[in-house]
Design an enzyme around this catalytic site. Structure first.
Site, PDB file in Angstrom:
ATOM      1  N   ASP A 187       0.839  -1.192   0.000  1.00  0.00           N
ATOM      2  CA  ASP A 187       0.000   0.000   0.000  1.00  0.00           C
ATOM      3  C   ASP A 187       0.879   1.249   0.000  1.00  0.00           C
ATOM      4  OD1 ASP A 187      -1.955   1.935   0.391  1.00  0.00           O
ATOM      5  OD2 ASP A 187      -2.074   1.578   2.555  1.00  0.00           O
ATOM      6  N   ASP A 212      -4.118   3.930   2.769  1.00  0.00           N
ATOM      7  CA  ASP A 212      -5.546   3.657   2.956  1.00  0.00           C
ATOM      8  C   ASP A 212      -5.806   2.211   3.360  1.00  0.00           C
ATOM      9  OD1 ASP A 212      -5.109   2.266   0.623  1.00  0.00           O
ATOM     10  OD2 ASP A 212      -6.683   3.270  -0.540  1.00  0.00           O
ATOM     11  N   ASP A 225      -1.976  -1.252  -3.751  1.00  0.00           N
ATOM     12  CA  ASP A 225      -2.316  -0.515  -4.968  1.00  0.00           C
ATOM     13  C   ASP A 225      -1.203  -0.637  -6.010  1.00  0.00           C
ATOM     14  OD1 ASP A 225      -0.349   1.346  -4.004  1.00  0.00           O
ATOM     15  OD2 ASP A 225      -1.909   2.332  -2.822  1.00  0.00           O
ATOM     16  N   ASP A 263      -4.861 -10.494 -15.879  1.00  0.00           N
ATOM     17  CA  ASP A 263      -5.897 -11.485 -15.652  1.00  0.00           C
ATOM     18  C   ASP A 263      -7.082 -11.185 -16.563  1.00  0.00           C
ATOM     19  OD1 ASP A 263      -6.955 -13.721 -14.246  1.00  0.00           O
ATOM     20  OD2 ASP A 263      -6.011 -13.001 -12.407  1.00  0.00           O
ATOM     21  N   ASP A 265      -9.028 -16.593 -16.677  1.00  0.00           N
ATOM     22  CA  ASP A 265      -9.716 -17.070 -15.487  1.00  0.00           C
ATOM     23  C   ASP A 265     -10.891 -17.978 -15.853  1.00  0.00           C
ATOM     24  OD1 ASP A 265     -10.340 -16.680 -12.473  1.00  0.00           O
ATOM     25  OD2 ASP A 265     -12.238 -16.131 -13.439  1.00  0.00           O
ATOM     26  N   GLU A 305      -6.732 -20.965 -16.857  1.00  0.00           N
ATOM     27  CA  GLU A 305      -7.087 -21.613 -15.589  1.00  0.00           C
ATOM     28  C   GLU A 305      -8.206 -22.609 -15.890  1.00  0.00           C
ATOM     29  OE1 GLU A 305      -8.788 -20.576 -11.120  1.00  0.00           O
ATOM     30  OE2 GLU A 305      -9.708 -19.714 -12.913  1.00  0.00           O
ATOM     31  N   HIS A 326      -3.571 -17.306  -5.248  1.00  0.00           N
ATOM     32  CA  HIS A 326      -4.514 -16.529  -4.458  1.00  0.00           C
ATOM     33  C   HIS A 326      -5.749 -17.327  -4.054  1.00  0.00           C
ATOM     34  CE1 HIS A 326      -6.109 -16.495  -8.480  1.00  0.00           C
ATOM     35  NE2 HIS A 326      -7.234 -15.967  -8.068  1.00  0.00           N
ATOM     36  N   ASP A 327      -5.932 -18.517  -4.639  1.00  0.00           N
ATOM     37  CA  ASP A 327      -7.090 -19.352  -4.342  1.00  0.00           C
ATOM     38  C   ASP A 327      -6.751 -20.556  -3.476  1.00  0.00           C
ATOM     39  OD1 ASP A 327      -9.056 -17.892  -5.675  1.00  0.00           O
ATOM     40  OD2 ASP A 327      -8.696 -18.888  -7.587  1.00  0.00           O
TER      41      ASP A 327
END
Length: 591
Positions: free
Chosen positions: A32, A36, A40, A109, A214, A268, A343-344
């Site tokens: 970040d 916030d 990002d 992605d 994806d 994927e 990430h999954d």
């Protein structure tokens, strides 16, 4: 922007993406820059030199498009805009420029099985607005005994519950294989395919180097959308995976877009076998270069799939070897995309490393003190990933051995798939409360991969100066980049050395893979051979010493010619089999 591989005139079918090492970034949790609490794009740009120092060639960026974030960016409301929380298109341009300046490439992605329900296409479709009327799957349903509407079929969503939601404005049901805010696009409509080709071309013209596609195996639904058998809300390959026109759709997209660019495409594809994969790749396929299969990700799941809270957590090394070796040797076309986490998935060291080996899944912990061989096993996993056949994908944090977190209450979870699975289980009367499934979610939740990146032992792990969007793993004071880079024996430096080794040794890219000792319960051993170069990798995938006898292996292995090239221990045996392997010992030998 060639990777650091020396190349070889004898190496078959050379491609830059075969020789590359890729690194996946989950933007919300990476870095970040503005305080916030949300990672990002400028935060990623700040870390480009870090990626370069590690030796990365390709960055796969999870979605940063405009999105209401119902599924952390995989619900896209505008494919040609950047989500405000991640920055601006100028920020994205600056990231691309910085990556290219450091000889790294960018993989975006591509999420086109579905959009957000806030996308203009869907809003116009629900109003039956001209050409947009059939952009999605709309169907009439039935009525129950009370006169209330019922879905068109019994399909289940991967997020739990029905795959259909009733829209009052349109007066029909729409299909969503994922969250109800992720309606499925109707690829049968040629105007939808035109839209997708247009947005792909738009991004390629901006200079990206490829796409990860994806959920691309579910874009084609069967004719008539028939009921599935069995469960109240069934999902599965027999319903909507690898549908009747999937090959046609992807080949058309390739011919219209990717074929004109020097880019890589990585699909994927859940519920995919080696034989199915070969049909999608290569010159006779649909143009995909690589794909992510899930077979090895299912080695420790329950009998009814990953989101089944029963029977999870146990796996055997011989079965894992059989799965991986099948993909290493039987893929007739295309190329492997090698990964252990993303990430999954849960953190790899908590799933396949010391924690998973040391105790039952239900007893796992994120305490560093309890993970006796966390460092050694993390290095072993890195050794496996970077010495097998295919392009290796490192997920952020793996290079420092980040572990699963601990979520004490159901309210701490953010993952809609895990939340849906738990709620379905409780609703079916199989548990009295979500908390009865605490062990399950602390093993399997996707949230483990989404805790913020641990950069230092500063507050919030140096991820942000503000309040992080998701809690930082409590072990960040011990496990962080700053500490790892200052220790030459750390997991991070082991990854860096392995990446250098892969760049230097062409046999690790193009060499033939041969499995040794297939039934050994502790040791995973294999060779990579190209012309006169032979590399032997020996992994003691257990927390107990292991003995191997390479004099009784099949093939032409002559261990007397091999010398240690890299190891995760000091005082490595100079000859394979010279002495028992120590717990989680990983050694790379070369002739």
């Amino acid at each position: 922007m060639a990777p650091h591989s020396t190349g070889s005139p004898e190496a078959p079918d050379e491609r830059w993406w075969k020789e590359a090492v890729a690194y996946q970034i989950y933007p919300r949790s990476f870095n970040d820059s503005d305080g916030d609490g949300i990672g990002d794009i400028p935060g990623i740009t700040e870390r480009v030199e870090y990626l370069d120092a590690l030796g990365i060639d390709v960055v796969w960026l999870c979605p940063v498009y405009a999105s209401p974030q119902a599924d952390n960016g995989y619900d896209i409301s505008d494919y040609r805009s950047i989500a405000a929380e991640f920055g601006t298109m100028d920020d994205w341009d600056a990231l691309l420029e910085a990556l290219h300046a450091h000889d790294m490439r960018l993989l975006m992605d591509l999420v086109v099985n579905h959009t957000s329900d806030e996308h203009e296409w869907f809003q116009r479709s629900r109003r039956r607005d001209g050409a947009y009327e059939d952009y999605y799957y709309w169907r009439d349903g039935g009525e129950d005994e009370h006169g209330d509407p019922t879905p068109p079929n019994n399909w289940g969503s991967f997020m739990g519950g029905s795959a259909w939601t009733y829209d009052e404005l349109r007066g029909q049901w729409y299909l969503h294989l994922y969250d109800e805010k992720q309606p499925d696009l109707n690829w049968r409509n040629p105007e939808v395919r035109d839209e997708i080709a247009s947005l792909v071309e738009w991004w390629l013209e901006k200079g990206i180097d490829g796409f990860r596609l994806d959920a691309i195996n579910v874009i084609s639904k069967p004719e008539g959308l028939p009921d599935g058998s069995g469960d109240t809300h069934p999902t599965g390959v027999e319903l909507f995976s690898h549908g009747p026109r999937a090959h046609d759709y992807l080949r058309e997209l390739y011919d219209r877009t990717f074929a004109d660019y020097d880019v890589v495409t990585v699909g994927e594809m859940g519920e995919t076998t080696v034989d199915i994969a070969s049909e999608y790749m290569g010159g006779d396929g649909v143009g995909l270069d690589m794909l992510f299969h899930f077979e090895h990700m299912d080695v420790d799941v329950g009998p009814r799939g990953r989101w089944d809270p029963e029977g999870w957590g146990d796996w055997s090394l011989p079965e894992f070897k059989r799965i991986m070796s099948r993909w290493q040797t039987q893929l007739e076309a295309g190329w492997n995309a090698q990964y252990l986490g993303n990430h999954d998935q849960p953190r790899i060291v908590s799933r396949f490393g010391d924690v998973a080996e040391r105790s039952s899944a239900a007893q796992q912990t994120s305490s560093v003190d309890d993970e006796r061989y966390r460092i050694e096993s993390a290095k072993l996993l890195a050794t496996f990933l970077l010495t097998t056949h295919g392009t290796p994908f490192i997920y952020q944090g793996e290079e420092i051995g980040m572990t699963n977190a601990t979520f004490e209450t159901f309210d701490e979870l953010d993952d809609p798939m895990m939340i849906g699975a738990v709620e379905d289980y409780v609703a079916a009367g199989k548990a009295d409360s979500p908390e009865e499934l605490r062990d399950f979610w602390n093993f399997q939740s996707r949230d483990h991969a989404r805790t913020p990146m641990q950069w230092s032992n500063d507050e919030h792990a140096g991820f942000t100066d503000g309040e992080p969007w998701f809690a930082v793993n409590e072990n960040y004071r011990d496990i962080n980049v700053e500490a790892a880079r200052s220790d030459e024996q750390s997991i991070w430096h082991h990854y860096r050395r392995l990446i250098d080794l892969r760049h230097d040794e062409v046999a690790l890219v193009y060499g033939e893979y041969e499995l040794l000792l297939p039934d050994h319960e502790q040791v995973y051993a294999y060779t990579r051979t190209l012309d006169e170069s032979q590399i032997l990798v020996v992994l003691n995938w257990s927390d107990e010493p292991a003995t191997v006898d390479f004099g009784h292996t099949d093939g032409d292995l002559d261990v007397s010619d091999l010398r240690v090239r890299l190891s995760n221990y000091d005082e490595t045996p100079s000859t394979p089999g010279e002495r028992p392997l120590r717990p989680f010992e990983a050694v790379v030998y070369r002739n």
